[in-house]
Design a protein around this motif. Structure first.
Motif, short mmCIF file in Angstrom:
data_model
loop_
_atom_site.label_atom_id
_atom_site.label_comp_id
_atom_site.label_asym_id
_atom_site.label_seq_id
_atom_site.Cartn_x
_atom_site.Cartn_y
_atom_site.Cartn_z
N LYS A 613 0.84 -1.06 0.18
CA LYS A 613 0.13 0.16 -0.05
C LYS A 613 0.94 1.39 -0.08
O LYS A 613 1.86 1.07 0.53
CB LYS A 613 -1.00 -0.19 1.38
CG LYS A 613 -1.78 -1.15 1.26
CD LYS A 613 -2.93 -0.98 2.59
CE LYS A 613 -3.69 -2.39 2.66
NZ LYS A 613 -4.52 -2.17 3.83
N GLU A 615 0.87 5.59 -0.14
CA GLU A 615 0.04 6.92 0.13
C GLU A 615 1.06 8.01 -0.17
O GLU A 615 1.97 8.24 0.43
CB GLU A 615 -0.65 6.94 1.50
CG GLU A 615 -1.34 8.12 1.77
CD GLU A 615 -1.98 8.12 3.05
OE1 GLU A 615 -3.03 8.10 3.53
OE2 GLU A 615 -0.99 8.74 4.21
N ARG A 617 0.99 12.29 -0.04
CA ARG A 617 0.15 13.45 0.24
C ARG A 617 1.30 14.66 0.08
O ARG A 617 2.36 14.47 0.33
CB ARG A 617 -0.51 13.37 1.63
CG ARG A 617 -1.57 12.63 1.52
CD ARG A 617 -2.51 12.49 2.81
NE ARG A 617 -3.48 11.69 2.78
CZ ARG A 617 -4.68 11.64 3.84
NH1 ARG A 617 -4.14 12.55 4.88
NH2 ARG A 617 -5.60 11.07 3.60
#
Length: 666
Positions: A613, A615, A617
């Protein structure tokens, strides 16, 4: 999910608990080069082997006694030495080889007599498929120490067929880093780079690594992510004998004792962390206040408008834009390693703990960067600048590995490892110029003839557009403050089991959880302009930096960026070994020791499951200089100079329109 199946032949040499090992390192006596392919013969027990590409060889199945060992290598004299094998401890022997003198005539090879009966099955050692020459290369802790290799990236660069790009990414057999995978003890680990799958190998200090194995060709037991190669980082295992090491050091370089540029309002703690987070006016995942479209007709500002102005001002003042210089200290390092195993009634537990920490300062001043382009048959720089780079870095790692050997056929272990690399960097770019760029028609163009390719833009003393009243050349300029923190942590538990004294069904399993992150908490870049005088100016000296748009353009004055990348990976894998054909010697040899030999042919199968996974940002704030601010700076040069030197005090009023604000907008 990966399921693999293949036939794995094993060698026929037994190893009982009373048998010892001999590790041999063979090298050239003149230059210390490790020798590959050296034949090692122990006639007394009918054992022979050869060294690998690192000059290393491990011989198993020896007793606690002395053996005469013969070393044979083409072009070298035959050496026979007596080696005493230590009880309950691996014996390490380093063997220098003396080159043969060449007198121009052919040298007759010396006769070698090998004594002993051949094995009943016809002899020969069957090599497991994954150990075939050319499929793998390795480098271990001995080489790390000899060649002063500090991290896994440096170790990979020493292996034939593998290279390192950008100081951290593995390239195997010429394939790009996106085709390479990295594992720790066979388990896949994630990458913290927001734009790459490849793992940053410079994060792994060699003080916490036992060895590296690079697989260049696919075999069924490798990860399904295999494309061009796999780098397996094998961490330290607890030793059979107690070990404790401690070291500290100081190093000097060109930065030590000199003034280096640093971030003015932040510093890294012992673990490389900073407090450069966004102020509490909204954050990642929350809305920021909107800008003010226009002031009220009567000039008043509403409470909502004032709230937005205050919020943007708080963001602007969250980190300083003004550099400072301080003396760099010597580079420091500290390392600690402890390991031991213990005898108990329920088995043999062991533990190893390692910690390493390095602090380093560096600087590169006056680095000229140019990109060439041909202009009307003559060479002209398409882009150039002079750059000063000052860096402070902290790298540290920790490893804890604990396990227990319940018996010869059953063992369990658990591992936790974390590695962090953090750096604070200040970059100062000056003398920046462009050419042949239609979007910037004034840069590097003679303002009267229109000729392109000039180094900077010329201003004469009597030019109406010259704000300084002295002749000179104008360039672009910038200051950049950047902090980067990278982290990889891994937790693993595993077990290895075998029934029937090593001849029955075998099972080994591993569970792994890894996390990687890359944080860029506050990248600040301030753009401006630089004016270099032909003769030193009585007020400004040789040159001056200003926020005023002296090139007649209105570029953005800079930006701030907050970026966070996090990736996690979990893997579960299990391998099963099933005996197909027992040892072939037991049916033809009545020697009782033969019964303890491993199986001749086994069937192996496995299953693996991996989840990943990621991510990413971030926030990006673009600064724009208002025309009112620029015009004010042009009318008053000192005003523009002061703002570049102390951009912290620039007005940020939140008004979106560049033409209406008296400061800058974000």
């Amino acid at each position: 999910m990966i399921v693999w199946l293949f036939m794995l032949p094993y060698h026929l040499i037994a190893q009982n608990k009373d048998e010892q090992n001999l590790a041999v390192i063979v090298f050239d006596a003149e230059d210390g080069t490790e020798l590959e392919g050296v034949g090692i013969i122990i006639s007394e027990v009918n054992l022979n082997s050869v060294t690998n590409d690192l000059g290393e060889c491990l011989i198993e199945g020896l007793q606690d006694k002395s053996y005469k060992v013969t070393f044979v290598c083409q072009g070298y004299k035959i050496e026979t030495v007596e080696i005493k094998i230590n009880k309950n401890k691996q014996t390490i022997h380093e063997q220098p080889m003396e080159r043969k003198a060449f007198d121009g005539d052919l040298n007759e090879l010396e006769e070698i007599e090998v004594l002993g009966d051949p094995p009943a099955d016809g002899g020969g050692r069957m090599i497991p498929i994954e150990d075939l020459p050319g499929l793998k290369s390795s480098i271990g802790s001995v080489e790390f120490s000899k060649q002063d290799i500090g991290d896994a990236a440096g170790a990979v660069s020493r292996v034939a067929g593998a290279n390192i790009v950008d100081g951290r990414y593995a390239v195997i057999r010429g394939l790009g880093d996106r085709y390479s995978s990295t594992t720790v003890n066979g388990a896949i680990i994630p990458s913290s780079d927001p734009s790459k799958k490849a793992v940053q190998l410079d994060l792994f200090p060699t003080d916490l690594v036992q060895d590296l194995v690079i697989s260049k060709t696919f075999t069924p037991n490798l990860t399904g992510e295999f494309a061009g190669g796999v780098v397996d980082i094998r961490t330290l295992k607890f030793p059979k004998e107690p070990i404790i090491n401690f070291g500290t050091g100081l190093k000097w370089n060109n930065a030590t004792g000199n003034e280096i540029g640093v971030n003015p309002d932040r510093s890294m703690d012992f673990f490389g962390r900073t407090n450069d987070d966004l102020p509490d006016v909204g954050g990642i995942g929350r809305p920021f206040p909107t800008g003010v479209n226009r002031a009220n007709r009567d000039g008043s500002i509403s409470s909502r408008q004032q709230e937005a102005i205050d919020a943007w001002g708080k963001i602007h003042r969250n980190g300083s834009w003004k550099s400072k210089f301080q003396k760099a200290k010597p580079n420091r390092s500290v390392k600690f390693l402890y390991g031991d195993s213990y005898q108990t009634d329920f088995g043999e537990p062991g533990v190893v703990y390692g910690f390493t920490h390095d602090i380093e300062s560096s600087m590169r001043e006056g680095v000229k960067i140019n990109r060439g382009a041909a202009l009307e048959g003559d060479f002209a720089a398409n882009q150039g600048q002079v750059r000063d780079v000052y860096t402070e870095s902290i790298d540290w790692g920790m490893l804890l590995n604990a396990g227990v050997e319940l018996s010869e056929d059953h063992s369990l272990w658990a591992l936790y490892m974390t590695n962090v690399s953090a750096e604070d960097k200040f970059t100062r770019g000056r003398n920046i110029y462009l050419s042949e760029d239609s979007n910037t028609p004034i840069d590097n163009r003679d303002r009267f003839t229109g000729q392109l390719g000039l180094p900077g833009t010329r201003f004469e003393e009597d030019d109406d557009e010259n704000p300084f009243g002295a002749s000179g050349t104008a360039f672009r300029a910038y200051d950049e403050f950047a902090h980067l923190e990278r982290n990889i942590s891994t937790f693993q538990i595993a077990g290895d089991h075998r029934l029937n004294a090593g001849k029955g069904i075998g099972l080994n399993w591993l569970l792994s959880n890894s996390n990687a992150s890359e944080e860029r908490p506050d990248l600040r870049l301030l753009r401006g302009f630089q004016f270099i005088f032909d003769e030193p100016h009585p007020e400004y000296g040789e040159s001056v930096e200003t926020i005023a748009n002296i090139l007649g353009q209105n570029p953005s004055s800079g930006f701030r960026e907050f970026l966070s990348t996090k990736e996690s990976g979990q893997e579960a894998k299990m391998n099963l070994t099933i005996p197909i054909i027992g040892n072939l010697s037991s049916s033809t040899n009545s020697n009782a020791d033969i019964e303890d030999e491993p199986n001749f042919l086994e069937l192996q199968g496995g299953v693996s499951h991996f989840d990943r996974k990621r991510e990413v940002r971030g926030r990006f704030f673009q600064y724009g200089v208002s025309s009112r601010l620029s015009n004010a700076a042009l009318r008053n040069p000192q005003f523009g100079v002061d703002l570049f030197d102390d951009f912290d005090n620039v007005i940020v009023d939140g008004i979106r329109s560049v033409s209406k604000t008296e400061g800058v907008i974000i």
